[in-house]
Design a protein around this motif. Structure first.
Motif, PDB file in Angstrom:
ATOM      1  N   LEU A 114      19.981   9.143 -51.411  1.00  0.00           N
ATOM      2  CA  LEU A 114      20.736  10.476 -52.020  1.00  0.00           C
ATOM      3  C   LEU A 114      20.483  11.649 -51.459  1.00  0.00           C
ATOM      4  N   ALA A 115      19.274  11.950 -51.063  1.00  0.00           N
ATOM      5  CA  ALA A 115      18.818  13.354 -50.588  1.00  0.00           C
ATOM      6  C   ALA A 115      19.403  13.454 -48.920  1.00  0.00           C
ATOM      7  N   VAL A 116      19.510  12.444 -48.516  1.00  0.00           N
ATOM      8  CA  VAL A 116      20.034  12.390 -47.145  1.00  0.00           C
ATOM      9  C   VAL A 116      21.673  12.431 -47.344  1.00  0.00           C
ATOM     10  N   LYS A 117      22.328  11.569 -47.955  1.00  0.00           N
ATOM     11  CA  LYS A 117      23.799  11.704 -48.112  1.00  0.00           C
ATOM     12  C   LYS A 117      24.031  13.135 -48.502  1.00  0.00           C
ATOM     13  N   ARG A 118      23.404  13.643 -49.633  1.00  0.00           N
ATOM     14  CA  ARG A 118      23.648  14.948 -50.029  1.00  0.00           C
ATOM     15  C   ARG A 118      23.417  16.159 -49.225  1.00  0.00           C
ATOM     16  N   ARG A 119      22.716  15.864 -47.990  1.00  0.00           N
ATOM     17  CA  ARG A 119      22.243  16.886 -47.311  1.00  0.00           C
ATOM     18  C   ARG A 119      21.281  17.769 -47.785  1.00  0.00           C
ATOM     19  N   ALA A 120      20.484  17.514 -48.845  1.00  0.00           N
ATOM     20  CA  ALA A 120      19.637  18.190 -49.712  1.00  0.00           C
ATOM     21  C   ALA A 120      18.229  18.694 -49.023  1.00  0.00           C
ATOM     22  N   PHE A 121      17.973  18.162 -47.982  1.00  0.00           N
ATOM     23  CA  PHE A 121      16.509  18.459 -47.347  1.00  0.00           C
ATOM     24  C   PHE A 121      16.755  19.849 -46.664  1.00  0.00           C
ATOM     25  N   GLY A 122      18.042  19.976 -45.830  1.00  0.00           N
ATOM     26  CA  GLY A 122      18.293  21.048 -45.412  1.00  0.00           C
ATOM     27  C   GLY A 122      18.325  22.277 -46.423  1.00  0.00           C
ATOM     28  N   ARG A 123      18.988  22.030 -47.275  1.00  0.00           N
ATOM     29  CA  ARG A 123      19.073  23.199 -48.204  1.00  0.00           C
ATOM     30  C   ARG A 123      17.653  23.701 -49.048  1.00  0.00           C
ATOM     31  N   ALA A 124      16.874  22.275 -49.461  1.00  0.00           N
ATOM     32  CA  ALA A 124      15.725  22.697 -50.257  1.00  0.00           C
ATOM     33  C   ALA A 124      14.694  23.509 -49.206  1.00  0.00           C
ATOM     34  N   LEU A 125      14.941  23.108 -47.959  1.00  0.00           N
ATOM     35  CA  LEU A 125      13.746  23.628 -47.079  1.00  0.00           C
ATOM     36  C   LEU A 125      14.211  24.652 -46.422  1.00  0.00           C
ATOM     37  N   ARG A 126      15.544  24.974 -46.703  1.00  0.00           N
ATOM     38  CA  ARG A 126      16.146  26.162 -45.971  1.00  0.00           C
ATOM     39  C   ARG A 126      16.140  26.175 -44.260  1.00  0.00           C
ATOM     40  N   VAL A 127      16.613  25.212 -43.960  1.00  0.00           N
ATOM     41  CA  VAL A 127      16.646  24.743 -42.425  1.00  0.00           C
ATOM     42  C   VAL A 127      17.889  24.539 -42.289  1.00  0.00           C
ATOM     43  N   GLU A 128      18.529  25.345 -40.884  1.00  0.00           N
ATOM     44  CA  GLU A 128      19.673  25.113 -40.373  1.00  0.00           C
ATOM     45  C   GLU A 128      19.628  23.904 -39.270  1.00  0.00           C
ATOM     46  N   GLY A 129      20.547  23.347 -39.183  1.00  0.00           N
ATOM     47  CA  GLY A 129      20.839  22.094 -38.189  1.00  0.00           C
ATOM     48  C   GLY A 129      20.167  20.882 -38.917  1.00  0.00           C
ATOM     49  N   ALA A 130      20.211  19.922 -37.910  1.00  0.00           N
ATOM     50  CA  ALA A 130      19.734  18.595 -38.173  1.00  0.00           C
ATOM     51  C   ALA A 130      18.313  18.377 -38.098  1.00  0.00           C
ATOM     52  N   LEU A 131      17.805  17.610 -39.311  1.00  0.00           N
ATOM     53  CA  LEU A 131      16.588  17.110 -39.268  1.00  0.00           C
ATOM     54  C   LEU A 131      16.337  15.870 -38.852  1.00  0.00           C
ATOM     55  N   ASP A 132      15.212  15.712 -38.239  1.00  0.00           N
ATOM     56  CA  ASP A 132      14.895  14.112 -37.818  1.00  0.00           C
ATOM     57  C   ASP A 132      14.248  13.663 -38.992  1.00  0.00           C
TER      58      ASP A 132
END
Length: 83
Positions: A53-71
């Motif tokens: 769910l977190a990957v689908k919602r792209r929640a990691f980038g928002r929560a961690l305040r990171v731009e771009g793709a995360l591995d």
């Protein structure tokens, strides 16, 4: 009284002890089970469903305040083994 955090996957609140902290290290998501690594962290139930769910919602980038793709490969392999 134990701290309460919100899971970035399912968005439900839970005690800190029942969630896994995830941080970014060199554009890669890594687990922080001891919750002592420096930097901003995101909290997640240690289940494959919440991770997906977190990957689908792209929640990691928002929560961690990171731009771009995360591995997410390192974290994904952990959830495949335990989830």
């Amino acid at each position: 009284m134990e701290s309460v955090r919100t899971c970035v996957g399912c968005r439900s609140r839970a005690p800190r002890s029942s969630l896994l902290r995830v941080v970014v290290q060199e554009s890669e998501l890594v687990a922080d089970p001891s919750a002592t690594r420096p930097g901003r962290g995101a909290w997640l139930h240690p289940t494959a469903e919440c991770f997906d769910l977190a990957v689908k919602r792209r929640a990691f980038g928002r929560a961690l305040r990171v731009e771009g793709a995360l591995d997410t490969a390192a974290i994904r392999s952990q959830f495949i083994r335990t989830g």
